[in-house]
Design a protein around this motif. Structure first.
Motif, PDB file in Angstrom:
ATOM      1  N   VAL A 112      -4.691   1.933   0.128  1.00 33.37           N
ATOM      2  CA  VAL A 112      -4.516   2.295   1.535  1.00 33.37           C
ATOM      3  C   VAL A 112      -5.496   3.418   1.838  1.00 33.37           C
ATOM      4  O   VAL A 112      -5.446   4.474   1.204  1.00 33.37           O
ATOM      5  N   GLN A 113      -6.392   3.199   2.771  1.00 29.30           N
ATOM      6  CA  GLN A 113      -7.429   4.177   3.066  1.00 29.30           C
ATOM      7  C   GLN A 113      -6.910   5.357   3.891  1.00 29.30           C
ATOM      8  O   GLN A 113      -7.430   6.456   3.804  1.00 29.30           O
ATOM      9  N   ASN A 114      -5.874   5.124   4.688  1.00 24.53           N
ATOM     10  CA  ASN A 114      -5.335   6.156   5.568  1.00 24.53           C
ATOM     11  C   ASN A 114      -4.297   6.981   4.801  1.00 24.53           C
ATOM     12  O   ASN A 114      -3.215   6.494   4.480  1.00 24.53           O
ATOM     13  N   TYR A 115      -4.612   8.247   4.518  1.00 20.03           N
ATOM     14  CA  TYR A 115      -3.730   9.098   3.714  1.00 20.03           C
ATOM     15  C   TYR A 115      -2.378   9.295   4.380  1.00 20.03           C
ATOM     16  O   TYR A 115      -1.333   9.213   3.727  1.00 20.03           O
ATOM     17  N   ASN A 116      -2.364   9.556   5.679  1.00 23.80           N
ATOM     18  CA  ASN A 116      -1.101   9.783   6.392  1.00 23.80           C
ATOM     19  C   ASN A 116      -0.220   8.532   6.374  1.00 23.80           C
ATOM     20  O   ASN A 116       0.996   8.618   6.198  1.00 23.80           O
ATOM     21  N   ALA A 117      -0.840   7.364   6.550  1.00 27.85           N
ATOM     22  CA  ALA A 117      -0.084   6.116   6.508  1.00 27.85           C
ATOM     23  C   ALA A 117       0.489   5.878   5.122  1.00 27.85           C
ATOM     24  O   ALA A 117       1.627   5.422   4.969  1.00 27.85           O
ATOM     25  N   LEU A 118      -0.291   6.204   4.092  1.00 25.03           N
ATOM     26  CA  LEU A 118       0.170   6.060   2.714  1.00 25.03           C
ATOM     27  C   LEU A 118       1.360   6.973   2.451  1.00 25.03           C
ATOM     28  O   LEU A 118       2.359   6.563   1.842  1.00 25.03           O
ATOM     29  N   PHE A 119       1.277   8.211   2.920  1.00 24.47           N
ATOM     30  CA  PHE A 119       2.350   9.172   2.707  1.00 24.47           C
ATOM     31  C   PHE A 119       3.630   8.733   3.418  1.00 24.47           C
ATOM     32  O   PHE A 119       4.736   8.805   2.861  1.00 24.47           O
ATOM     33  N   LYS A 120       3.492   8.230   4.658  1.00 24.25           N
ATOM     34  CA  LYS A 120       4.667   7.776   5.411  1.00 24.25           C
ATOM     35  C   LYS A 120       5.340   6.591   4.730  1.00 24.25           C
ATOM     36  O   LYS A 120       6.569   6.529   4.636  1.00 24.25           O
ATOM     37  N   LEU A 121       4.525   5.641   4.242  1.00 25.14           N
ATOM     38  CA  LEU A 121       5.095   4.474   3.578  1.00 25.14           C
ATOM     39  C   LEU A 121       5.768   4.874   2.269  1.00 25.14           C
ATOM     40  O   LEU A 121       6.826   4.335   1.913  1.00 25.14           O
ATOM     41  N   THR A 122       5.180   5.833   1.570  1.00 26.34           N
ATOM     42  CA  THR A 122       5.798   6.346   0.346  1.00 26.34           C
ATOM     43  C   THR A 122       7.149   6.984   0.642  1.00 26.34           C
ATOM     44  O   THR A 122       8.130   6.759  -0.068  1.00 26.34           O
ATOM     45  N   LYS A 123       7.226   7.775   1.701  1.00 26.22           N
ATOM     46  CA  LYS A 123       8.498   8.396   2.085  1.00 26.22           C
ATOM     47  C   LYS A 123       9.549   7.351   2.420  1.00 26.22           C
ATOM     48  O   LYS A 123      10.701   7.435   1.968  1.00 26.22           O
ATOM     49  N   ARG A 124       9.170   6.347   3.176  1.00 27.32           N
ATOM     50  CA  ARG A 124      10.131   5.327   3.609  1.00 27.32           C
ATOM     51  C   ARG A 124      10.632   4.491   2.443  1.00 27.32           C
ATOM     52  O   ARG A 124      11.826   4.209   2.335  1.00 27.32           O
TER      53      ARG A 124
END
Length: 214
Positions: A112-124
């Protein structure tokens, strides 16, 4: 006075030595059967069901998937789930926004290139993990997305998540010293289906990510 000109042909060519190029068979180490052509770090042999893991130093004994109702629209997305020595549940809850009783970090096992998107998906997914029921699988097909995020990279990202979170909360550097070593690790696939511009998990209907991420 004379000037001597040399043509291009008069110069000796530079010798360049290249490394040896070899073709490595893409086959099961156990029975020699051809592995699927999709580029991935983990495969299950269709002949003997032995798992082949191409990441050095990582051994996966079983692959699981979330138990779900059959849906032809599902795609199965890979995730790493692991615990780390030196990081307690309270720390994880602080970073990931209160992940119920989960003691696991769940990181997408795809790039996943988008760090914020990766972090959000990890949290969820970390929050949702305790609510999933898992079963072992012995076959992978085209509905299973390729795994292309190495486990070691997932661990490094988790370390970055925790340190970034504690930095934002102005926690002193002495309290940030963790021993980031894997304790337990598993690999599982979760079913998602497309709704408009988002993939939605097909079990809880609660975890989403943009369709452009995969």
């Amino acid at each position: 006075t004379s000037i001597e000109y040399k043509t291009a042909a008069s110069f000796e060519p530079t010798k360049v030595t290249l490394g040896e190029i070899a073709i490595v068979p893409h086959r099961c180490n156990n029975c020699g059967e051809d592995l699927p052509p999709e580029k991935s770090l983990v495969y299950i042999c269709q002949n003997c069901q032995v798992i082949t893991d191409l990441e050095p130093g990582v051994e996966i004994d079983t692959i699981q998937q979330v138990i779900h109702e059959q849906n032809s629209q599902n795609i199965f997305v890979p995730f790493w789930a692991f615990t780390m020595k030196g990081v307690d549940v309270k720390t994880l809850k602080s970073v990931f926004g209160g992940i119920y009783n989960s003691d696991r970090v769940v990181v997408p096992a795809f790039q996943v290139q988008n760090y914020n998107a990766l972090f959000k998906l990890t949290k969820r997914m970390s929050a949702a993990y305790p609510q999933f029921k898992l079963e072992t699988i012995t076959k992978l097909n085209s509905t299973y997305a390729p795994l292309n995020l190495p486990l070691n990279e997932a661990l490094s990202l988790t370390e970055l998540f925790i340190k970034t979170d504690r930095f934002k909360k102005n926690i002193s550097s002495k309290k940030q010293d963790f021993n980031f070593q894997l304790d337990q690790v598993s690999l599982f696939y979760a079913p998602f289906h497309l709704e408009s511009y988002f993939y939605v998990d097909s079990v809880l209907q609660a975890v989403t990510f943009e369709n452009s991420l995969i």
